[in-house]
Scaffold this motif. Structure first.
Motif, PDB file in Angstrom:
ATOM      1  N   LEU A 159      -8.508   7.891  10.951  1.00  0.00           N
ATOM      2  CA  LEU A 159      -7.734   8.357   9.797  1.00  0.00           C
ATOM      3  C   LEU A 159      -7.476   7.207   8.825  1.00  0.00           C
ATOM      4  O   LEU A 159      -7.650   7.352   7.610  1.00  0.00           O
ATOM      5  N   SER A 162     -10.822   6.169   7.123  1.00  0.00           N
ATOM      6  CA  SER A 162     -11.346   7.141   6.165  1.00  0.00           C
ATOM      7  C   SER A 162     -10.437   7.253   4.942  1.00  0.00           C
ATOM      8  O   SER A 162     -10.921   7.506   3.834  1.00  0.00           O
ATOM      9  N   ALA A 163      -9.135   7.020   5.123  1.00  0.00           N
ATOM     10  CA  ALA A 163      -8.234   7.046   3.964  1.00  0.00           C
ATOM     11  C   ALA A 163      -8.519   5.857   3.046  1.00  0.00           C
ATOM     12  O   ALA A 163      -8.550   6.008   1.818  1.00  0.00           O
ATOM     13  N   ALA A 166     -11.719   6.650   1.213  1.00  0.00           N
ATOM     14  CA  ALA A 166     -11.523   7.668   0.170  1.00  0.00           C
ATOM     15  C   ALA A 166     -10.841   7.048  -1.044  1.00  0.00           C
ATOM     16  O   ALA A 166     -11.205   7.324  -2.197  1.00  0.00           O
ATOM     17  N   ARG A 169     -13.361   4.879  -2.995  1.00  0.00           N
ATOM     18  CA  ARG A 169     -14.250   5.691  -3.840  1.00  0.00           C
ATOM     19  C   ARG A 169     -13.520   6.186  -5.086  1.00  0.00           C
ATOM     20  O   ARG A 169     -14.009   6.084  -6.204  1.00  0.00           O
ATOM     21  N   ALA A 170     -12.312   6.695  -4.871  1.00  0.00           N
ATOM     22  CA  ALA A 170     -11.533   7.214  -5.994  1.00  0.00           C
ATOM     23  C   ALA A 170     -11.219   6.105  -7.001  1.00  0.00           C
ATOM     24  O   ALA A 170     -11.260   6.323  -8.215  1.00  0.00           O
ATOM     25  N   ARG A 175     -10.356   7.335 -10.520  1.00  0.00           N
ATOM     26  CA  ARG A 175      -9.489   8.481 -10.329  1.00  0.00           C
ATOM     27  C   ARG A 175      -8.209   8.088  -9.595  1.00  0.00           C
ATOM     28  O   ARG A 175      -7.348   8.939  -9.383  1.00  0.00           O
ATOM     29  N   TYR A 180      -1.336   6.676  -6.928  1.00  0.00           N
ATOM     30  CA  TYR A 180      -2.207   7.332  -5.939  1.00  0.00           C
ATOM     31  C   TYR A 180      -2.327   6.442  -4.701  1.00  0.00           C
ATOM     32  O   TYR A 180      -2.189   6.902  -3.570  1.00  0.00           O
ATOM     33  N   ASP A 183       0.841   6.393  -2.752  1.00  0.00           N
ATOM     34  CA  ASP A 183       1.108   7.665  -2.077  1.00  0.00           C
ATOM     35  C   ASP A 183       0.213   7.848  -0.849  1.00  0.00           C
ATOM     36  O   ASP A 183       0.660   8.367   0.174  1.00  0.00           O
ATOM     37  N   LEU A 184      -1.006   7.392  -0.955  1.00  0.00           N
ATOM     38  CA  LEU A 184      -1.901   7.482   0.197  1.00  0.00           C
ATOM     39  C   LEU A 184      -1.375   6.581   1.325  1.00  0.00           C
ATOM     40  O   LEU A 184      -1.377   6.976   2.498  1.00  0.00           O
ATOM     41  N   ARG A 186       1.752   5.780   1.787  1.00  0.00           N
ATOM     42  CA  ARG A 186       2.945   6.470   2.292  1.00  0.00           C
ATOM     43  C   ARG A 186       2.560   7.564   3.297  1.00  0.00           C
ATOM     44  O   ARG A 186       3.137   7.675   4.383  1.00  0.00           O
ATOM     45  N   MET A 187       1.534   8.343   2.949  1.00  0.00           N
ATOM     46  CA  MET A 187       1.106   9.430   3.835  1.00  0.00           C
ATOM     47  C   MET A 187       0.532   8.897   5.140  1.00  0.00           C
ATOM     48  O   MET A 187       0.725   9.482   6.199  1.00  0.00           O
ATOM     49  N   LEU A 188      -0.160   7.762   5.059  1.00  0.00           N
ATOM     50  CA  LEU A 188      -0.684   7.148   6.290  1.00  0.00           C
ATOM     51  C   LEU A 188       0.456   6.734   7.208  1.00  0.00           C
ATOM     52  O   LEU A 188       0.402   6.958   8.423  1.00  0.00           O
ATOM     53  N   LEU A 190       3.491   7.978   7.329  1.00  0.00           N
ATOM     54  CA  LEU A 190       4.056   9.205   7.901  1.00  0.00           C
ATOM     55  C   LEU A 190       3.184   9.700   9.056  1.00  0.00           C
ATOM     56  O   LEU A 190       3.678  10.074  10.119  1.00  0.00           O
ATOM     57  N   ALA A 191       1.860   9.691   8.824  1.00  0.00           N
ATOM     58  CA  ALA A 191       0.923  10.160   9.852  1.00  0.00           C
ATOM     59  C   ALA A 191       1.064   9.349  11.133  1.00  0.00           C
ATOM     60  O   ALA A 191       0.883   9.864  12.235  1.00  0.00           O
TER      61      ALA A 191
END
Lengths: 210, 210
Positions: A159, A162-163, A166, A169-170, A175, A180, A183-184, A186-188, A190-191
């Motif tokens: 995870l 791959s985050a 990603a 690439r963005a 992008r 962004y 936030d990614l 932050r989500m990691l 949390l995960a």
């Protein structure tokens, strides 16, 4: 003596020329791989781009894979390694994961060829081994200290990797704003079991580290 | 009448033959792309694999991209669309995201060519558009209903897509057990703001849906 000096000079010249040709092949490979991906470029393509004969190629690299691994060692691995060194200023594995995310984004801004190389070489075994290895010590440490909680080291590692990929690439496709990236991160967190509001607080770009 | 019938017969035969050749090219492309990736296969490779002349290729597909998009439409998109249909039995966007993860794993077990196709065609614009589009409605719905909480739809979407892709690769390489798949789903739910123990409970493979 004079003969020996001459021989020494010739050997030195030969060594330098060999080094230049080897470097020319690596440079050509960097351009090709960044443009068309690591899978599609053939030995003929590499030789043509470096303006050497196909036979010459084999004097430097026995196989296509050998050139690609040299490319990764020269161009791809160095900034990656520098990022790994930079994050050692943090003791907290959560901070290290966040810092990696932001440092990869910044490095891609400065050197987009490196970014595209990393993405297009992901099929190469050594690259995959390196990428999968990098978050593993922090994930283990975080699990042992109770900072993180997850059931399966492999899925947690995949995870994270791959985050980051990603995001890269963005970012290269323009992008991915800094928000962004945060936030990614932050989500990691949390995960991996870090709770709010700490995950949000930690997710921002840490003070510049070098 | 007899001439018309003959003409009709000829037209019908011609149409069938054209369809067969077109299908042969798509099948050949599926084999090549699954084995060597979408980037490296050339029009010559496709024609050779399908045993047609290079000129014939252009009677069916104006460009390489057109063949790849037809391949995605035929082979790649159908199971993907079926999975999207299957998850509509769930109202909860969290359950839909978990179910997608498990269904992609199961489908890759049955049809590894499809799995490798999906991975190797990820560079293709239409594939990327489809992949990025699929979790977006559930993420929006989850955000509106308070089921999820995240700051940036783009980063949330990229995290979901890249986690599914990482799982698919690990599954095809036989590194991803069912526990791995469930744990990745659990971590995605946590990342999207679902709390424990609910994230764990929801992350298991839901009862078989078709």
């Amino acid at each position: 003596m004079e003969i020996e000096t001459q021989l020494g000079y010739r050997t030195e010249t030969g060594r330098k020329r060999r080094e230049r040709t080897r470097y020319k092949l690596i440079e050509a490979a960097a351009r090709l791989v960044a443009h068309q991906g690591a899978d599609s470029a053939t030995i003929d393509d590499f030789a043509r781009e470096a303006k050497v004969a196909r036979g010459t190629f084999y004097n430097y690299f026995p196989t296509r894979e050998d050139l690609l691994e040299a490319l990764w060692a020269h161009v791809g691995h160095v900034p990656f390694h520098r990022i790994q060194q930079a994050i050692t200023v943090f003791d907290d594995p959560a901070k290290r994961i966040v810092a990696t995310m932001h440092l990869v984004a910044h490095h891609a801004d400065e050197d987009s060829i490196w970014g595209w190389l990393l993405l297009s070489m992901s099929g190469l075994s050594q690259v995959n081994v390196d990428l999968r290895a990098y978050p593993t010590p922090d994930l283990k440490l975080g699990l042992q200290s109770g900072r993180f909680s997850f059931n399966d080291l492999t899925s947690a590692r995949d995870l994270v990797v791959s985050a980051v990929r990603a995001m890269l690439r963005a970012r290269l496709e323009q992008r991915a704003s800094d928000a962004y990236v945060a936030d990614l991160a932050r989500m990691l967190l949390l995960a991996l079991g870090v709770r709010e509001p700490e995950a949000s607080e930690l997710s921002m770009d840490p003070s510049p580290i070098t």
